[in-house]
Scaffold this active site. Structure first.
Site, PDB file in Angstrom:
ATOM      1  N   GLY A   9       1.036  -1.100   0.007  1.00 58.44           N
ATOM      2  CA  GLY A   9       0.079  -0.005  -0.168  1.00 58.44           C
ATOM      3  C   GLY A   9       0.731   1.389   0.039  1.00 58.44           C
ATOM      4  N   CYS A  10       0.400   2.427   0.319  1.00 63.38           N
ATOM      5  CA  CYS A  10       1.029   3.840   0.500  1.00 63.38           C
ATOM      6  C   CYS A  10       2.233   3.396   1.318  1.00 63.38           C
ATOM      7  CB  CYS A  10       0.068   4.717   0.903  1.00 63.38           C
ATOM      8  SG  CYS A  10       0.673   6.329   1.352  1.00 63.38           S
ATOM      9  N   PHE A  11       3.434   3.920   0.883  1.00 65.69           N
ATOM     10  CA  PHE A  11       4.540   3.634   1.586  1.00 65.69           C
ATOM     11  C   PHE A  11       4.802   4.349   3.051  1.00 65.69           C
ATOM     12  CE2 PHE A  11       6.550   5.571  -2.588  1.00 65.69           C
ATOM     13  CZ  PHE A  11       6.212   6.847  -2.063  1.00 65.69           C
ATOM     14  N   TRP A  12       4.127   5.369   3.082  1.00 64.96           N
ATOM     15  CA  TRP A  12       4.345   6.235   4.207  1.00 64.96           C
ATOM     16  C   TRP A  12       4.108   5.340   5.736  1.00 64.96           C
ATOM     17  CZ3 TRP A  12       0.750  10.720   2.380  1.00 64.96           C
ATOM     18  CH2 TRP A  12       1.520  11.466   1.442  1.00 64.96           C
ATOM     19  N   PRO A  14       3.801   1.841   6.207  1.00 60.54           N
ATOM     20  CA  PRO A  14       4.634   0.845   6.537  1.00 60.54           C
ATOM     21  C   PRO A  14       6.130   1.370   6.729  1.00 60.54           C
ATOM     22  CG  PRO A  14       3.655   0.489   4.730  1.00 60.54           C
ATOM     23  CD  PRO A  14       3.231   1.847   4.979  1.00 60.54           C
TER      24      PRO A  14
END
Length: 150
Positions: A9-12, A14
């Site tokens: 998903g959106c990398f922010w 994780p």
């Protein structure tokens, strides 16, 4: 040190979650699995580059194993939704494990199989060799740390 490259998903989110895990030495967000060696966020968002948003982890295998990282990977996202996580929809938000060598590939195959049994065959997580990884723009690195209110 070893490297793990994961799309969830959106990398922010994780990036910040993995950054708190003991044994993860460094995190970096980027793009992987696409058609070209360089891309931008704007290009990735078109869905035409085939890149996924990824978190690249540098970890100490004496403290945390690759399999333990994969176990955490499956805990912090939904591996049963195709090309989406929460409100984020598009191929760049897919669930994918990018491996760097045969050992990582074998470990990931076993972990996917184990998770698939738990989730009754619904896992859509892909497994691919690292291809065309590039670092995301600076403003994406440590995004939540830069934008949280202290």
């Amino acid at each position: 040190m070893e490297i793990a490259v994961l799309a969830l998903g959106c990398f922010w989110g994780p990036e910040i979650k993995f950054g708190k895990v003991n044994g993860i030495i460094r995190t970096e967000v980027g793009y992987c699995g696409g058609n070209s060696p360089q891309t931008t966020y704007k290009e990735v968002c078109t869905g035409n580059t085939s890149h996924a948003e990824v978190v690249k982890l540098e970890f100490d295998p004496k403290i945390i194993s690759y399999d333990e990282i994969l176990e955490y990977f499956f805990k912090i996202h939904d591996p049963t939704t195709l090309n989406s996580q929460g409100p984020d929809i598009g191929t760049q938000y897919r669930s994918e494990i990018f491996y760097l060598n045969e050992e990582q590939k074998n470990s990931a195959e076993k972990r996917i199989e184990k998770e698939n049994k738990k989730l009754l065959g619904k896992v859509v997580t892909k497994l691919s060799i690292v291809k065309n990884y590039c670092t995301a723009e600076e403003y994406h690195q440590k995004y939540f740390e830069k934008h949280s209110k202290h």
